[in-house]
Design an enzyme around this catalytic site. Structure first.
Site, short mmCIF file in Angstrom:
data_model
loop_
_atom_site.label_atom_id
_atom_site.label_comp_id
_atom_site.label_asym_id
_atom_site.label_seq_id
_atom_site.Cartn_x
_atom_site.Cartn_y
_atom_site.Cartn_z
N SER A 45 12.81 -48.74 -8.71
CA SER A 45 11.70 -47.81 -8.83
C SER A 45 11.95 -46.73 -9.88
O SER A 45 11.07 -45.89 -10.11
CB SER A 45 11.43 -47.15 -7.48
OG SER A 45 12.57 -46.43 -7.04
N TRP A 67 12.48 -45.86 -13.77
CA TRP A 67 11.55 -44.77 -13.51
C TRP A 67 10.13 -45.27 -13.68
O TRP A 67 9.83 -45.87 -14.71
CB TRP A 67 11.80 -43.61 -14.45
CG TRP A 67 13.16 -43.03 -14.33
CD1 TRP A 67 14.24 -43.25 -15.13
CD2 TRP A 67 13.59 -42.10 -13.33
NE1 TRP A 67 15.31 -42.52 -14.71
CE2 TRP A 67 14.93 -41.81 -13.60
CE3 TRP A 67 12.98 -41.51 -12.22
CZ2 TRP A 67 15.67 -40.93 -12.82
CZ3 TRP A 67 13.70 -40.63 -11.45
CH2 TRP A 67 15.03 -40.35 -11.75
N ARG A 95 16.34 -29.65 -11.00
CA ARG A 95 17.13 -29.59 -12.22
C ARG A 95 16.27 -29.35 -13.45
O ARG A 95 15.11 -29.76 -13.51
CB ARG A 95 17.90 -30.91 -12.40
CG ARG A 95 18.83 -31.23 -11.24
CD ARG A 95 19.64 -32.50 -11.48
NE ARG A 95 18.83 -33.70 -11.59
CZ ARG A 95 18.36 -34.40 -10.54
NH1 ARG A 95 18.61 -33.99 -9.30
NH2 ARG A 95 17.64 -35.49 -10.72
N CYS A 138 -2.08 -3.85 7.29
CA CYS A 138 -1.58 -4.13 8.64
C CYS A 138 -1.87 -2.97 9.59
O CYS A 138 -2.12 -1.84 9.18
CB CYS A 138 -0.09 -4.42 8.59
SG CYS A 138 0.94 -2.99 8.22
N GLU A 184 0.82 -1.21 0.00
CA GLU A 184 0.00 0.00 0.00
C GLU A 184 0.86 1.26 0.00
O GLU A 184 0.60 2.22 -0.74
CB GLU A 184 -0.92 0.02 1.23
CG GLU A 184 -1.85 -1.19 1.33
CD GLU A 184 -1.28 -2.31 2.18
OE1 GLU A 184 -2.03 -2.84 3.01
OE2 GLU A 184 -0.09 -2.64 2.02
N CYS A 219 0.08 0.18 7.69
CA CYS A 219 -0.48 0.55 6.40
C CYS A 219 -1.85 1.20 6.56
O CYS A 219 -2.22 2.08 5.78
CB CYS A 219 -0.58 -0.67 5.51
SG CYS A 219 1.03 -1.31 4.99
N ALA A 271 6.23 -40.73 3.69
CA ALA A 271 4.94 -40.18 3.26
C ALA A 271 3.84 -40.58 4.23
O ALA A 271 3.01 -39.76 4.64
CB ALA A 271 4.61 -40.65 1.85
#
Length: 341
Positions: A171, A173, A210, A79, A55, A88, A275
């Site tokens: 695993s 791919w 990557r 804020c 702002e 702000c 997981a």
């Protein structure tokens, strides 16, 4: 008064501006100032800790008095606290802004209250405009504010029959190149990437983000290893440009420490057991499941025990997106809100 078409358009612009700011400890916020006739007269975004908030950045583009009677469009509630910069809400009042439209409330009790202060001073305030879009933008920051921990995305790849590896443990791919490229793009958007020692010892992952040519992307996540087994001296993760951190396995303590390090977005990629631990502890905010059109059979499940013993205890998810990546599918889901069917 509900938000006008011009205000909705300005909020979309403010959300786009917010993305120009750095993601980190502070929220990404954008602001647009509209004249009483509904024309854009200034715009700004937060450029990082210690710099003017969105702002104030927008107001600074105008001559003194030029914002009188204007409408401020902001992606987050203005804020109401003194930090490195002033409130702000106070800056908007001093500028003579007549109306403020914002997307979502500030959940931080230390800085919230700007809307109330503006209303008390006679400024018209409208909230909730494009709130879903703003929540998507600030999901990780909001998780930190509300839950005191980073936003956690749990990712795995599996076959159609739910296997993550063949019977001999291989695993790579399961999924094709487009799916793997998508994973690296998402790694680069995270602050930290998590694996368990089992995956680390079996696959020796570099845990870098990557490009398709193998070069490192500009943004890299901090590697995090969960488990008590030692990381070998020649492990690829030891050559990561950011180094790595290791935690013995207490998820709560690990997430708290990562938060204290400034980590807001965690990408869990570390195998079926890791997981499952995030699901079991109910600290997963998003799921990315890459599904390959293949069958493996056997016992190498993509997800281990999550503490569910009956159908009534199932962890219900809401499917938020489905994307085709070459021959594979990406399913994006989040925990269902209690009471949803």
């Amino acid at each position: 008064m509900t938000a006008t078409t011009a205000e909705h358009d300005a909020m979309r612009r403010a959300l786009a501006l917010a993305l120009r700011g750095p993601r980190g400890v502070n929220p990404q916020v954008g602001a647009v100032l509209l004249s009483p006739e509904g024309h854009v007269i200034a715009e700004g975004w937060h450029r990082g800790a210690g710099t003017p908030h969105a702002e104030v950045a927008a107001l600074s583009q105008l001559e003194s008095g030029a914002a009188r009677g204007a409408t401020a469009i902001v992606t987050l509630e203005p804020c109401n606290h003194h930090g490195r910069t002033g409130p702000c809400a106070e800056a908007l009042l001093e500028a003579g802004v007549a109306r403020v439209v914002y997307a979502i409330d500030d959940p931080n009790p230390g800085s919230s209250g700007g809307a109330e202060r503006l209303r008390a001073a006679g400024v018209e305030v409208e909230s909730g405009v494009l709130a879903d879009e703003a929540h998507a933008l600030l999901d990780s920051w909001l998780t930190v504010q509300r839950l005191g921990r980073p936003h956690v995305t749990v990712k795995w790849a599996q076959t159609l029959d739910g296997r993550a590896a063949a019977a001999d443990g291989t695993s790579q791919w399961i999924t094709g190149a487009p799916a793997r490229a998508d994973v690296h793009r998402r790694r680069a958007q995270a602050d930290a990437i998590v694996v368990g020692t089992g995956t680390l010892l079996a696959d020796d992952p570099a845990l870098t983000a990557r490009a398709e040519d193998g070069s490192l992307l500009p943004a890299q996540p901090l590697p995090v290893v969960l488990g008590e087994r030692a990381v070998p001296g020649d492990a690829a993760v030891r050559r990561h440009p950011l180094g790595f951190v290791q935690y013995p396995g207490d998820l709560g303590a690990a997430l708290t420490d990562l938060r204290d390090r400034g980590v807001h977005r965690v990408f869990v990629e570390g195998g079926p057991a890791v997981a499952a631990s995030f699901v079991r502890e109910r600290v997963a905010d998003e799921f990315l499941v890459y599904v390959a059109p293949a069958l493996l059979g056997g016992d190498m499940l993509a997800l281990r025990d999550i503490g569910v013993t009956s159908i009534g205890e199932a962890v219900r998810l809401t499917l938020t997106d489905v994307e085709r990546l070459g021959d594979d599918l990406l399913l994006v889901a989040s925990p269902a809100i209690e009471g949803d069917t």
